[in-house]
Every structure is written in structure tokens, then in C-alpha cells.
Design an enzyme around this catalytic site. Structure first.
Site, PDB file in Angstrom:
ATOM      1  N   SER A 244      -5.737   9.069 -29.027  1.00 31.87           N
ATOM      2  CA  SER A 244      -5.934   8.727 -30.446  1.00 31.87           C
ATOM      3  C   SER A 244      -5.849   7.240 -30.721  1.00 31.87           C
ATOM      4  CB  SER A 244      -4.882   9.462 -31.287  1.00 31.87           C
ATOM      5  OG  SER A 244      -3.611   9.339 -30.653  1.00 31.87           O
ATOM      6  N   GLY A 245      -5.377   6.456 -29.756  1.00 32.66           N
ATOM      7  CA  GLY A 245      -5.425   4.995 -29.877  1.00 32.66           C
ATOM      8  C   GLY A 245      -4.118   4.317 -30.175  1.00 32.66           C
TER       9      GLY A 245
ATOM     10  N   ASP B  65      -0.377   9.346 -33.190  1.00 28.46           N
ATOM     11  CA  ASP B  65       1.083   9.436 -33.091  1.00 28.46           C
ATOM     12  C   ASP B  65       1.679   8.067 -32.819  1.00 28.46           C
ATOM     13  OD1 ASP B  65       0.043   9.182 -30.515  1.00 28.46           O
ATOM     14  OD2 ASP B  65       1.740  10.199 -29.602  1.00 28.46           O
TER      15      ASP B  65
ATOM     16  N   GLY C  27       5.611  10.526 -25.155  1.00 31.69           N
ATOM     17  CA  GLY C  27       6.916   9.880 -25.114  1.00 31.69           C
ATOM     18  C   GLY C  27       7.680  10.064 -23.833  1.00 31.69           C
TER      19      GLY C  27
ATOM     20  N   ASP D 148      -2.900  13.598 -17.008  1.00 33.20           N
ATOM     21  CA  ASP D 148      -3.789  12.453 -16.813  1.00 33.20           C
ATOM     22  C   ASP D 148      -2.963  11.299 -16.278  1.00 33.20           C
ATOM     23  OD1 ASP D 148      -2.643  11.519 -19.612  1.00 33.20           O
ATOM     24  OD2 ASP D 148      -3.683   9.815 -18.671  1.00 33.20           O
TER      25      ASP D 148
ATOM     26  N   CYS E 287     -13.330  14.342   1.773  1.00 32.06           N
ATOM     27  CA  CYS E 287     -14.086  13.359   0.972  1.00 32.06           C
ATOM     28  C   CYS E 287     -14.920  12.460   1.889  1.00 32.06           C
ATOM     29  CB  CYS E 287     -13.122  12.531   0.123  1.00 32.06           C
ATOM     30  SG  CYS E 287     -12.421  11.099   0.951  1.00 32.06           S
TER      31      CYS E 287
ATOM     32  N   CYS F 194     -12.946   9.971   4.116  1.00 29.93           N
ATOM     33  CA  CYS F 194     -12.257  10.519   5.293  1.00 29.93           C
ATOM     34  C   CYS F 194     -13.227  11.071   6.317  1.00 29.93           C
ATOM     35  CB  CYS F 194     -11.277  11.606   4.851  1.00 29.93           C
ATOM     36  SG  CYS F 194      -9.945  10.941   3.855  1.00 29.93           S
TER      37      CYS F 194
HETATM   38  N1  LIG Z   1       3.021   6.986 -20.650  1.00 30.79           N
HETATM   39  C1  LIG Z   1       3.005   8.165 -21.374  1.00 30.79           C
HETATM   40  C2  LIG Z   1       2.036   8.253 -22.488  1.00 30.79           C
HETATM   41  C3  LIG Z   1       0.670   7.974 -22.279  1.00 30.79           C
HETATM   42  C4  LIG Z   1      -0.238   8.120 -23.315  1.00 30.79           C
HETATM   43  C5  LIG Z   1      -1.701   7.818 -23.063  1.00 30.79           C
HETATM   44  S1  LIG Z   1      -2.498   9.215 -22.307  1.00 30.79           S
HETATM   45  C6  LIG Z   1      -4.159   8.745 -22.255  1.00 30.79           C
HETATM   46  C7  LIG Z   1      -4.545   7.538 -21.721  1.00 30.79           C
HETATM   47  C8  LIG Z   1      -5.891   7.210 -21.683  1.00 30.79           C
HETATM   48  C9  LIG Z   1      -6.849   8.065 -22.202  1.00 30.79           C
HETATM   49  C10 LIG Z   1      -6.451   9.285 -22.744  1.00 30.79           C
HETATM   50  C11 LIG Z   1      -5.100   9.640 -22.765  1.00 30.79           C
HETATM   51  C12 LIG Z   1       0.212   8.546 -24.596  1.00 30.79           C
HETATM   52  N2  LIG Z   1      -0.680   8.708 -25.616  1.00 30.79           N
HETATM   53  C13 LIG Z   1      -0.219   9.107 -26.826  1.00 30.79           C
HETATM   54  N3  LIG Z   1      -1.096   9.276 -27.847  1.00 30.79           N
HETATM   55  N4  LIG Z   1       1.094   9.366 -27.078  1.00 30.79           N
HETATM   56  C14 LIG Z   1       2.039   9.224 -26.115  1.00 30.79           C
HETATM   57  O1  LIG Z   1       3.233   9.475 -26.367  1.00 30.79           O
HETATM   58  C15 LIG Z   1       1.603   8.807 -24.798  1.00 30.79           C
HETATM   59  C16 LIG Z   1       2.509   8.657 -23.728  1.00 30.79           C
HETATM   60 ZN   LIG Z   2     -10.301  11.611   1.705  1.00 31.53          ZN
END
Ligand SMILES: NCc1cc(CSc2ccccc2)c2nc(N)[nH]c(=O)c2c1
Ligand SMILES: [Zn+2]
Length: 372
Positions: free
Chosen positions: A93-94, A146, A216, A266, A306, A309
Site C-alpha cells: 500500500s506504500g 497501514d 510489523g 515475500d 535450474c 546448476c
Molecule cells: N519488514 C516487514 C514489513 C514489510 C512490508 C513490505 S512487504 C512488500 C514489499 C514490497 C512489495 C510488496 C509488499 C510491510 N508492508 C506493510 N504495508 N506493512 C508492514 O507492516 C510491513 C512490514
Molecule cells: Zn540452481
């Protein structure tokens, strides 16, 4: 168009096997989602990302709103067409990236105002604007706007950020454009505090979401505290919806978090490491800069299928890494993404066969043994 859905196909202890269905395809869970921040999974062609087994990738509202612009991507047919990725896309969400990447930012009840880390221009992100941007991008899975408190923080500040995030979750839900096949995930906050995590989970469940992310965490608290927080947090979230642990993690983190009920992950680690000469193997990470690889004719990991390898020696990888050749990032990124996808496939198979506990024990005994 089919609706957005999650099917819980089975469980083995705390570990779950599921399937997410969304507009651009189906995602087998537990799943690892490669990060494609600026409309590219760095050093990879989209068809090669798909060849590793990845079914969904991540995009970033913060980066794409600054460059090339969400309206421009919408005019060009949306993010799937723009970056030639036909499968599901989840976008963050940014807000998290604003707090970690931009300077001169101001956060208040309405949202965050910040200066672009690219050209210094001023921008504002609110729950409503974040929903609009993710809609313009055409994300299959939209994340609520958030605030992720830094670690460590005073409990009072974690409480403030958690309660603000709950109000922003309601505004995100209200502003989200409901379309069949497209889902909105709430983000559970609360730091490492059980009472705040409970408050957040209750508020999110009352609003109602298609999935529940755990934010978080992986913010510097360490693995033990992350796992102990997960021990009580996943139990607060609905069992019939996917649970997504944001920004996690190392292979050991993924196995331990799956055991605690997480379905989606991710992390930039496999791609970022691919550009810094680090490769993941069954026995732990390997640094290809190390001179000991200079004459080694063996592949990185003889279990891996892959192209890296199958076709290249450690000696070659050591050479192109030391020479700073572009192919080094390509070969190591591909291998690392394949390693992560193979790990998730092994996890899914272990849950299906009711042998996840044995898999976790075997993984822990092999991984971290150090390189062969
Ligand atoms: N390090 C933990 C982390 C990472 C991301 C980023 S995850 C991500 C990164 C790039 C593209 C899509 C999702 C987070 N994003 C949000 N909105 N809230 C969090 O608490 C939070 C905590
Ligand atoms: Zn490999």
C-alpha cells in the site's frame, strides 16, 4: 469471472496447505512471492520468473506512483500488461516504503506527506489514494494502508500506530473498488504485544477482509521474538482466509512460520542476494566471491534443476562475480528464486503427506551445516 477465494485443502499440525483463486490465476499455498518493486523482478525476464515456479509477484505502490506514475500505467493497460506478467500480482500500500525510503515525511490522521527519494517532489498518500493507485495498477491483491512502527518502539507508540492502522483499514475497505476476482487484505499490527495484536485482529475481522497480513514483524526483533509473536498472532486470525507474513524471510524463517500457520511470504532476499554474490543451497548460503570456489567444477547445488546448476560451475560463477559481469546477477538470481520455489514445493508436499514435522527437522539438520 470467478470470485476471489481461499480453499484450505489440508493441515499438518500448525502448517496449512491451501489455494488462492484470483482474477489472474491460482496460487498454491504455502507460497513465496518474488518482489518486483519497480515493475520488474530485477535481473529476470517474467517468463523466467514463471519458470522457477513462482505463481504471483509483488509490485510496489510507492515506487510506481513516483515513477512511471500510476495513471500512466493505467493508460497503458495496467501493471500486468505493462510488465508482461500475466499471473497474479499483489501490491503493497506504500506507507511502509514511505517510512523506510523517503525523507521529509509528515504523518497525521489523514495519511503521509513525503518527498520523493527520486526527484524531491512532494506527494501525499492516504488510504483512499493508496486504494486508487492499486486499482489503477490492476492488482489482484490490494493491501490496506497501514503504519508499521519501527523496532524497538515504546509500547504507547506501537499502540498509537496500531489504532491509527485500524482506522486506516476501515477507510481502505470503504475506498476499495470491489470487483470479482480482486481481493483486499487487512494488515494486523501490534508489534510483539499480544493485547495490541488482539485489538488489531478483532478490528480487522469486524471490517472483514479477503486475507489477513501480519505486518510489523521482521523489523529487527529477531527470529525468536518473531516466532513467539506468531505463536499467538496466527491463532487470532480467521482459519478460512490466507495469512501473509510481510517481508519474510530467510529459508529458516519460512519453514518456522509455515509451522505456525502462515500461508504467504515475500522477501527481497533471494533477488537482492543474487546481485551480491550470495546463493542459497540446501546446506545454507554460499558466497561466490570466496576464492575457494575458483577451481571448483561442481554446480552450486546438485539437487537443483535450474539453468545455473545445470550449465555452470562454481568456478565460472566465481569468475563472473569477481569480474562484475551482468550474467552473475542473472544466474544467481534465477538460482535463488528457484531454490525458494523448490523449498515451498517441498513444504507443500510435506504438508500433503502429513510429514511436515519430519521435513522441518530434516531441514534444520541440513541447513546451516555450511557449504559442501
Ligand atoms: N519488514 C516487514 C514489513 C514489510 C512490508 C513490505 S512487504 C512488500 C514489499 C514490497 C512489495 C510488496 C509488499 C510491510 N508492508 C506493510 N504495508 N506493512 C508492514 O507492516 C510491513 C512490514
Ligand atoms: Zn540452481
Amino acid at each position: 469471472m470467478t470470485d476471489f477465494s481461499f480453499e484450505l485443502l489440508g493441515a499438518d499440525g500448525g502448517a496449512r496447505r491451501g489455494r488462492v483463486t484470483c482474477a489472474h490465476g491460482v496460487i498454491q499455498t504455502p507460497a513465496f512471492m518474488p518482489v518486483g518493486t519497480a515493475a520488474t523482478v530485477k535481473a529476470m525476464l517474467p517468463e523466467n520468473v514463471a519458470a522457477t515456479g513462482a505463481e504471483i509477484i509483488l509490485g510496489n505502490t510507492y515506487h510506481l506512483m513516483l515513477r512511471p506514475g500510476a495513471e500512466r500505467i493505467a493508460r497503458l493497460g495496467g501493471l500486468h500488461a505493462f510488465m508482461n506478467w500475466p499471473g497474479p500480482i499483489l501490491t503493497d500500500s506504500g506507507g511502509y516504503q514511505v517510512m523506510s525510503l523517503s525523507e521529509l515525511r509528515k504523518l497525521d490522521e489523514n495519511g503521509v506527506t513525503f518527498r520523493s527519494h527520486i526527484d524531491g517532489s512532494y506527494h501525499t498518500l492516504t488510504p483512499e489514494r493508496s486504494m486508487e493507485i492499486q486499482h489503477q495498477l490492476g492488482s489482484d491483491i490490494t493491501m490496506c494502508f497501514d503504519e508499521c512502527p519501527p523496532y524497538p518502539s515504546e509500547k504507547a507508540d506501537v499502540a498509537r500506530a496500531t489504532q491509527l492502522s485500524m482506522r486506516w483499514a476501515a477507510r481502505s475497505r470503504a475506498a476499495f473498488v470491489n470487483r470479482p476476482g480482486y481481493g483486499l487484505f487487512g494488515i494486523n499490527q501490534g508489534g510483539v504485544h499480544e493485547d495490541l495484536r488482539e485489538q488489531s485482529a478483532q478490528a480487522l475481522k469486524e471490517i472483514g477482509f479477503d486475507g489477513y497480513a501480519i505486518g510489523g514483524l521482521a523489523v529487527g526483533e529477531g527470529r525468536a521474538l518473531m516466532f513467539s509473536t506468531l505463536d499467538f498472532t496466527t491463532l487470532m486470525l480467521p482459519t478460512d482466509k490466507p495469512r501473509y507474513l510481510m517481508g519474510v524471510g530467510k529459508p529458516e524463517d519460512l519453514v518456522g512460520a509455515v509451522a505456525r500457520g502462515v500461508d504467504m511470504f515475500d522477501c527481497v532476499l533471494p533477488t537482492r542476494s543474487g546481485r551480491t554474490a550470495q546463493a542459497f543451497t540446501r546446506r545454507g548460503p554460499v558466497n561466490l566471491k570466496n576464492a575457494r570456489h575458483g577451481d571448483d567444477p561442481r554446480p552450486l547445488d546438485d539437487h537443483c534443476s535450474c539453468p545455473t546448476c545445470r550449465n555452470y560451475s562454481r568456478a565460472y560463477l566465481n569468475h563472473v562475480v569477481k569480474a562484475g559481469e551482468i550474467i552473475a546477477a542473472m544466474l544467481l538470481t534465477w538460482h535463488n528464486l528457484q531454490y525458494y520455489q523448490d523449498l515451498m514445493a517441498d513444504i507443500r508436499r510435506a504438508i500433503e503427506s502429513g510429514t511436515f514435522a519430519a521435513f522441518e527437522a530434516d531441514f534444520q539438520s541440513q541447513y546451516g551445516q555450511g557449504d559442501i
